[in-house]
Design a protein around this motif. Structure first.
Motif: not given
Lengths: 344, 344
Positions: A134-135, A138, A141, A147-148, A150-152, A154-155, A158, B138, B141, B147, B151, B158
């Protein structure tokens, strides 16, 4: 991408991937060096005395698929490097814990982490590598990925972590059962093996700028080739040429490994009950020909090869949806074909 | 926030937190129910037969601090619920693995997960809970948290995961050593105990809309009270009233637990060597008065209580920086004061 271009791609990106992973394990605090050292040992960078060592790095199949998917989607693989590293670290976290859970003392001809440092440290080193996966995400970014996106990523990532542990749960439960069905088995390897390969492709494609539909197509392609990868393993574990696989003939029979062909045959009305008798105790090498004959009677090999082709076909269709006219020229297509033909 | 308002706050938010955690463990696939069931058992929601059970839920200290920090920063604690749940799940993942690593068979008067289902399943159930802690994040969000904030929260979280495993590594290493210094010990509990409490406050504050400086102040406050929490535990483990703690007098002496007072005394020029002699073998209850006398000679209790006050003061200063004039009225201030006075 031709076979030559694929080789060039790997030649360019494999060292960068290793570098990304090494940087993730960098440690500036002397007291913690042995902690990260255990992880470096598992990854083949150090020996058991934690001195630098340079073992062949392995194929790094999953992260290379991630980088390839990024390129095929039209992106710069550089942007996907942290995600590729995360995927390989997650895979290796799961191997460290699997080795503890299965009691396996060797992996790739070396002592496993728990065999060198004991179970408690191995559990915790695995947890550390889980956290590192997970680190390194990061970093996406930091290098300017949207950013969107990155969040996708991560989803996706996970969800995959959870699927891995679900698959491992089922695998351990099935070992204690005599009546596992082929559907249950496919469900299990879908979590334990196919999910991460699917995620590698989906995440690479997302970072490369693919649409959500394309991302989903590439995930399905990945899941399918992940399943074929495992089933090919299952077939080779019984019928593979020992000269090619480096394992004893009928290796999985001797280990009573509940792989797809065996489960299919165990559920066969006639061969099944006879097979069960052979597996009450661990079979001896002399039993192997009889077991093979029962597998033949059940049509286990034909069944497994049929599943292999069916899943391969599903994968190729998903790839064609995702990449359109370019699918057949894609290195991903070539890799999927290669998996069908491998003998080790 | 007065003491009464704090009680009302807990009365409102504790059930919602439990609900958020329960939803995170929900499972729609029958074959996987026992997997999530093991986690539910650890959390006190099921018995070992996986039937529903309603044990006292525990204080849920860390997630409540997260929700409080969100409120103190001017936010709606509702927005921080997924993060609070993630923090509690992460804490519990680490407990499941710690119990395996330490070989502890009971926790909160119940058999530990590994004692019921075996080490392999317990390792994997812990991994699953680790993954779930990221999964519930998650949800931030989904409920509309910005967002960029999501992050940032993921980055804090993390880093904390990694610090937990680093602290646990040091803890296990120190058990095998005779010469651990108090500085090393403080470094260890800073990772193992204080980091997560610091993160709970920082994350809550970030979601509540605090500035980056305030977030950092609250993290420092959390780290300080995390350390005082552990050191108070260490003091009570030796000098606590058995009627209050429910543990034997001198409990940590009998367990040879290398807590702060003991490490301080072991490093004392005169008392140290004598103490070492008592700890070559596990001491008997008859040895306890002699060990206590040596701890007195070294001034171990005064030293530990001095550290406690010093860290408390550091925490209060950080809190005042973060919350300004409201700091003394804050429920967080009251909680920190309460920790100094606790007797169990």
């Amino acid at each position: 991408m031709t076979k030559e271009t694929l080789q060039a791609f790997i030649g360019t990106w494999l060292p960068r991937l290793e570098e990304e992973m090494r940087r993730t394990l960098d440690c500036s605090e002397p007291a913690l060096e042995p902690f990260y050292g255990m992880m470096g040992y598992h990854l083949g960078w150090r020996n058991a005395a934690l001195e630098p060592e340079r073992l062949p790095a392995g194929k790094r199949l999953r992260p290379m698929l991630c980088l390839l998917a990024c390129a095929e989607a039209g992106g710069d693989p550089f942007d996907a490097l942290p995600a590729a590293a995360a995927i390989e670290l997650l895979h290796n976290f799961s191997l460290i814990h699997d080795d503890v859970e299965d009691g396996d003392e060797t992996r790739r001809h070396r002592a496993t982490v728990w065999a060198v440092w004991g179970v408690p440290q191995a559990i915790n080193a695995g947890d550390g590598m889980f956290a590192l996966s997970f680190r390194v995400l990061q970093r996406l970014r930091g290098i300017g990925v949207d950013e969107r996106v990155v969040l996708d990523v991560l989803a996706h990532f996970t969800t995959t972590c959870l699927e891995l542990t679900e698959g491992q749960y089922l695998d351990m439960r099935f070992e204690a059962r005599d009546d596992v069905t082929v559907e249950e088995y496919l469900r299990m390897i879908s979590g334990k093996t196919a999910a991460l390969i699917g995620a590698a492709l989906a995440i690479g494609a997302r970072i490369g700028g693919a649409s959500l539909e394309q991302v989903e197509d590439l995930r399905q392609f990945g899941r399918s080739i992940g399943l074929t990868f495992q089933i090919q393993d299952d077939i080779l574990g019984i019928w593979g040429d020992p000269a090619m696989t480096g394992k004893a003939a009928g290796n999985d029979i001797l280990r009573r490994k509940k792989s797809l062909p065996l489960l299919y045959a165990l559920n066969h009305p006639h061969a099944g009950p006879h097979l069960h008798e052979f597996f009450v105790e661990p079979p001896s090498p002399q039993d192997v020909p009889d077991v093979m004959a029962l597998l033949d009677e059940a049509g286990a090999r034909a069944y497994a090869e049929g599943e292999l082709l069916r899943l391969h076909e599903e994968g190729v269709i998903a790839l064609a949806r995702g990449l359109g006219d370019n699918a057949r020229q894609s290195a991903l297509y070539g890799l999927a074909e290669g998996m069908l033909q491998r003998e080790a």
